[in-house]
Design a protein around this motif. Structure first.
Motif, PDB file in Angstrom:
ATOM      1  N   SER A  56       0.848  -1.286  -0.072  1.00 43.98           N
ATOM      2  CA  SER A  56       0.056   0.079  -0.018  1.00 43.98           C
ATOM      3  C   SER A  56       0.834   1.184   0.099  1.00 43.98           C
ATOM      4  CB  SER A  56      -1.022   0.011   1.288  1.00 43.98           C
ATOM      5  OG  SER A  56      -2.109   0.973   1.088  1.00 43.98           O
ATOM      6  N   HIS A  57       0.895   2.104   0.995  1.00 43.95           N
ATOM      7  CA  HIS A  57       1.641   3.309   1.102  1.00 43.95           C
ATOM      8  C   HIS A  57       2.158   3.410   2.410  1.00 43.95           C
ATOM      9  CE1 HIS A  57      -1.613   5.440   2.694  1.00 43.95           C
ATOM     10  NE2 HIS A  57      -2.529   4.981   2.251  1.00 43.95           N
ATOM     11  N   ILE A  58       3.064   4.218   2.622  1.00 41.08           N
ATOM     12  CA  ILE A  58       3.551   4.690   3.792  1.00 41.08           C
ATOM     13  C   ILE A  58       3.489   6.278   4.305  1.00 41.08           C
ATOM     14  CG2 ILE A  58       4.956   2.631   4.418  1.00 41.08           C
ATOM     15  CD1 ILE A  58       7.507   4.707   3.897  1.00 41.08           C
ATOM     16  N   PHE A  61      -2.376   3.421  10.862  1.00 45.51           N
ATOM     17  CA  PHE A  61      -2.801   2.285  10.128  1.00 45.51           C
ATOM     18  C   PHE A  61      -3.128   2.160   8.673  1.00 45.51           C
ATOM     19  CE2 PHE A  61      -3.955   1.917  14.619  1.00 45.51           C
ATOM     20  CZ  PHE A  61      -3.405   0.682  15.097  1.00 45.51           C
ATOM     21  N   ASP A  62      -3.695   3.470   8.257  1.00 44.31           N
ATOM     22  CA  ASP A  62      -3.775   3.604   6.854  1.00 44.31           C
ATOM     23  C   ASP A  62      -2.543   3.602   6.111  1.00 44.31           C
ATOM     24  OD1 ASP A  62      -4.450   4.687   4.363  1.00 44.31           O
ATOM     25  OD2 ASP A  62      -5.222   6.733   5.024  1.00 44.31           O
ATOM     26  N   GLY A  63      -2.793   2.690   5.388  1.00 45.14           N
ATOM     27  CA  GLY A  63      -1.511   2.456   4.378  1.00 45.14           C
ATOM     28  C   GLY A  63      -0.385   1.548   5.082  1.00 45.14           C
ATOM     29  N   ALA A  64       0.092   2.276   6.161  1.00 45.34           N
ATOM     30  CA  ALA A  64       1.140   1.400   6.821  1.00 45.34           C
ATOM     31  C   ALA A  64       0.743  -0.256   7.021  1.00 45.34           C
ATOM     32  CB  ALA A  64       1.413   2.010   8.499  1.00 45.34           C
ATOM     33  N   ASN A  73       3.330   8.935  -2.303  1.00 42.28           N
ATOM     34  CA  ASN A  73       2.402   9.774  -2.620  1.00 42.28           C
ATOM     35  C   ASN A  73       0.909   9.199  -2.847  1.00 42.28           C
ATOM     36  OD1 ASN A  73       1.009  12.527  -2.513  1.00 42.28           O
ATOM     37  ND2 ASN A  73       1.787  12.854  -4.746  1.00 42.28           N
ATOM     38  N   GLU A  74       0.527   8.633  -1.818  1.00 39.76           N
ATOM     39  CA  GLU A  74      -0.880   7.705  -2.074  1.00 39.76           C
ATOM     40  C   GLU A  74      -1.987   9.276  -1.861  1.00 39.76           C
ATOM     41  OE1 GLU A  74      -4.851   6.377  -1.184  1.00 39.76           O
ATOM     42  OE2 GLU A  74      -3.544   7.346   0.167  1.00 39.76           O
ATOM     43  N   GLU A  75      -1.246  10.044  -0.849  1.00 35.05           N
ATOM     44  CA  GLU A  75      -2.499  10.828  -0.029  1.00 35.05           C
ATOM     45  C   GLU A  75      -2.639  11.930  -0.640  1.00 35.05           C
ATOM     46  OE1 GLU A  75      -4.240   9.863   2.312  1.00 35.05           O
ATOM     47  OE2 GLU A  75      -3.525   8.446   3.634  1.00 35.05           O
ATOM     48  N   GLY A  76      -1.573  12.643  -1.361  1.00 35.97           N
ATOM     49  CA  GLY A  76      -1.930  13.752  -2.270  1.00 35.97           C
ATOM     50  C   GLY A  76      -2.048  15.022  -1.466  1.00 35.97           C
ATOM     51  N   PRO A 131      -3.758  -4.947   1.422  1.00 30.71           N
ATOM     52  CA  PRO A 131      -4.569  -4.945   2.357  1.00 30.71           C
ATOM     53  C   PRO A 131      -4.868  -3.315   3.150  1.00 30.71           C
ATOM     54  CG  PRO A 131      -2.375  -6.001   2.687  1.00 30.71           C
ATOM     55  CD  PRO A 131      -2.670  -5.228   1.381  1.00 30.71           C
ATOM     56  N   HIS A 132      -6.037  -3.186   3.677  1.00 23.44           N
ATOM     57  CA  HIS A 132      -6.036  -2.059   4.290  1.00 23.44           C
ATOM     58  C   HIS A 132      -7.393  -1.798   5.410  1.00 23.44           C
ATOM     59  CE1 HIS A 132      -6.467   2.465   3.768  1.00 23.44           C
ATOM     60  NE2 HIS A 132      -5.445   2.320   2.785  1.00 23.44           N
ATOM     61  N   ILE A 133      -7.120  -0.802   6.151  1.00 23.03           N
ATOM     62  CA  ILE A 133      -8.154  -0.972   7.051  1.00 23.03           C
ATOM     63  C   ILE A 133      -9.425  -0.292   6.195  1.00 23.03           C
ATOM     64  CG2 ILE A 133      -6.903  -0.474   9.182  1.00 23.03           C
ATOM     65  CD1 ILE A 133      -7.436   2.828   8.886  1.00 23.03           C
ATOM     66  N   GLY A 182     -10.796   5.684  -2.745  1.00 30.22           N
ATOM     67  CA  GLY A 182      -9.791   5.330  -3.848  1.00 30.22           C
ATOM     68  C   GLY A 182      -8.569   4.870  -3.166  1.00 30.22           C
ATOM     69  N   HIS A 183      -7.756   4.061  -3.655  1.00 27.15           N
ATOM     70  CA  HIS A 183      -6.560   3.356  -3.158  1.00 27.15           C
ATOM     71  C   HIS A 183      -5.626   3.164  -4.434  1.00 27.15           C
ATOM     72  CE1 HIS A 183      -8.475   2.663   0.582  1.00 27.15           C
ATOM     73  NE2 HIS A 183      -9.267   2.252   0.072  1.00 27.15           N
ATOM     74  N   ASP A 184      -4.448   2.809  -4.191  1.00 30.07           N
ATOM     75  CA  ASP A 184      -3.331   2.650  -5.385  1.00 30.07           C
ATOM     76  C   ASP A 184      -4.134   1.345  -6.116  1.00 30.07           C
ATOM     77  OD1 ASP A 184      -1.432   4.315  -4.879  1.00 30.07           O
ATOM     78  OD2 ASP A 184      -1.027   3.457  -2.686  1.00 30.07           O
TER      79      ASP A 184
END
Ligand SMILES: [Zn+2]
Length: 415
Positions: free
Chosen positions: A84-86, A95-98, A129-132, A194-196, A359-361
């Motif tokens: 996912s993304h950090i 938790f989001d991404g991590a 840069n997932e979050e923007g 995987p994601h919350i 949205g997600h990667d």
């Protein structure tokens, strides 16, 4: 045969989540780890060292995506990828991404600990840069990786301090001197994120595993209504070109049309009035529209109605509607969804289908390879907030499912 899921260590996964949350830690327990900042660079170095200690090969690319690779028996086959993304919002949680990145790492470690060597390589990924929030729009890493956008298109985007995204990428890659670079646009066999959940449903129904069916589509617009400034006391009603009154008629009509079907999400979150003075008839208004629904046909119908309403309600003013974003709703690969549901079933973990409202990667990867997502519950659906919380048992359940799914996909010749 021992399953990889038998070797997932929930305590280790939790410890690594808490360790990662120290990079960019906020005093309120949240995380401020915006993309390509010092905090994220330090977190990347931490992950590279962790990956190396587990025998994984780190590498990056021109988008500063970070990969940790477990070799396969057939090293030339495209890899199965998970992660996912950090990066985080300025008021992010732990938790989001991590979770997606560290659950993927845990799953890969479990496969190794089980003594298994997959046919295809397996790569853990953290997309840039997932979050923007620092460089808008987000999803830069997965966009560049899959070719949705080019480096030239994103390099000039500047943050609030005036730093260009291209400069920030170069600075980060300079810190990664001992991490080799691979090309963008590499073929991938399958991707699992995987994601919350970032929503309330799994927690409410006490279900640890969400098999994500797809991602809800979004259309975003800006509407500019242009009238004429006039004196509030002297301008006659019939001579006024009141941009705000026209905008209000439009917004009311758009809200009515979007009330059917009831699960349509319609938001007018921004309204700018010019000159915004109490005794001046408004000369111009700009407002935003954010429209979402899982069914593309519904979105398309409301899109046409919005355009008609803007024209019909403008009165003596001029009106211009600009669509600034269009992401259609998408349905994830049946093969990946099936593998997630089957793995959860074998582990005796309650699971249900669920649509991602955010949205997600995985959206970008969906267009490049068979893709799916595993959701786990989070408390009260809260995310992008320091109070974000997920239960260790649910996080472990998601990593166990992922471990078996990755093993299955890496061995499968059907994808
Ligand atoms: Zn996320």
């Amino acid at each position: 045969m021992a399953r990889p899921s038998d070797h997932v260590d929930g305590a280790r996964l939790w410890r690594r989540l808490m360790d990662l949350s120290r990079f960019g830690a906020r005093p309120d327990g949240g995380v401020d780890r915006q993309t390509l900042t010092e905090a994220e660079i330090a977190a990347r170095a931490h992950l590279v060292a962790l990956g190396r200690s587990l025998g994984l090969a780190p590498f990056t690319d021109a988008a500063a995506n970070l990969f940790l690779r477990l070799p396969g028996r057939q090293p030339d086959r495209p890899p199965v990828m998970a992660g996912s993304h950090i990066d985080s919002q300025p008021t992010g949680g732990r938790f989001d991404g991590a979770y997606g990145v560290l659950a993927a790492l845990e799953a890969v470690e479990a496969i190794r600990t089980a003594g298994l060597v997959p046919s295809r390589p397996i790569e853990v990924v953290a997309f840039t840069n997932e979050e923007g929030c620092r460089f808008a729009p987000g999803m830069t890493g997965s966009d560049l990786f899959t070719g949705v956008r080019t480096l030239a298109e994103v390099a000039g985007i500047r943050d609030a301090a005036g730093i260009a995204q291209g400069e920030a990428l170069s600075a980060v890659l300079a810190c990664d001197r001992d991490v080799p670079q691979r090309p963008l646009l590499r073929p991938v066999a399958a991707f699992v994120e995987p994601h919350i959940e970032q929503g309330p449903f799994l927690e409410r129904d006490r279900i640890p595993i969400g098999v994500v069916t797809g991602i809800q589509g979004t259309r975003r617009y800006r509407v500019r209504v242009t009238g004429e400034a006039a004196h509030a006391g002297t301008a006659e009603r019939h001579e006024r070109r009141d941009a705000l009154m026209a905008a209000v008629r439009m917004i009311a009509a758009i809200d009515r049309t979007a009330s059917d079907p009831a699960d349509t999400k319609l938001t007018v979150g921004m309204l700018q009035v010019t000159p915004n003075a109490p005794s001046v008839v408004p000369a111009a208004v700009e407002f935003s529209i954010d429209l979402r629904h899982p069914d593309n046909a519904v979105v398309d119908r409301i899109d046409a109605e919005i355009r008609a309403i803007v024209e019909a309600e403008r009165g003596p003013c001029a009106a211009a509607l600009r669509q600034i974003q269009h992401n259609p709703s998408l349905a994830f690969s049946p093969a990946v969804r099936g593998a997630i549901a089957a793995a959860a079933g074998r582990l005796g973990l309650p699971h249900r289908d669920i649509l991602s409202a955010a949205g997600h990667d995985a959206r970008q990867l969906h267009y490049a390879c068979p893709t799916g997502m595993i959701f786990v519950p989070c408390r009260d659906g809260v995310s992008h907030n320091p109070a974000e919380w997920a239960e260790p048992g649910d996080l472990t359940a998601g990593a166990r499912v992922l471990a078996d799914v990755l093993w299955h996909l890496a061995e499968s010749d059907a994808i």
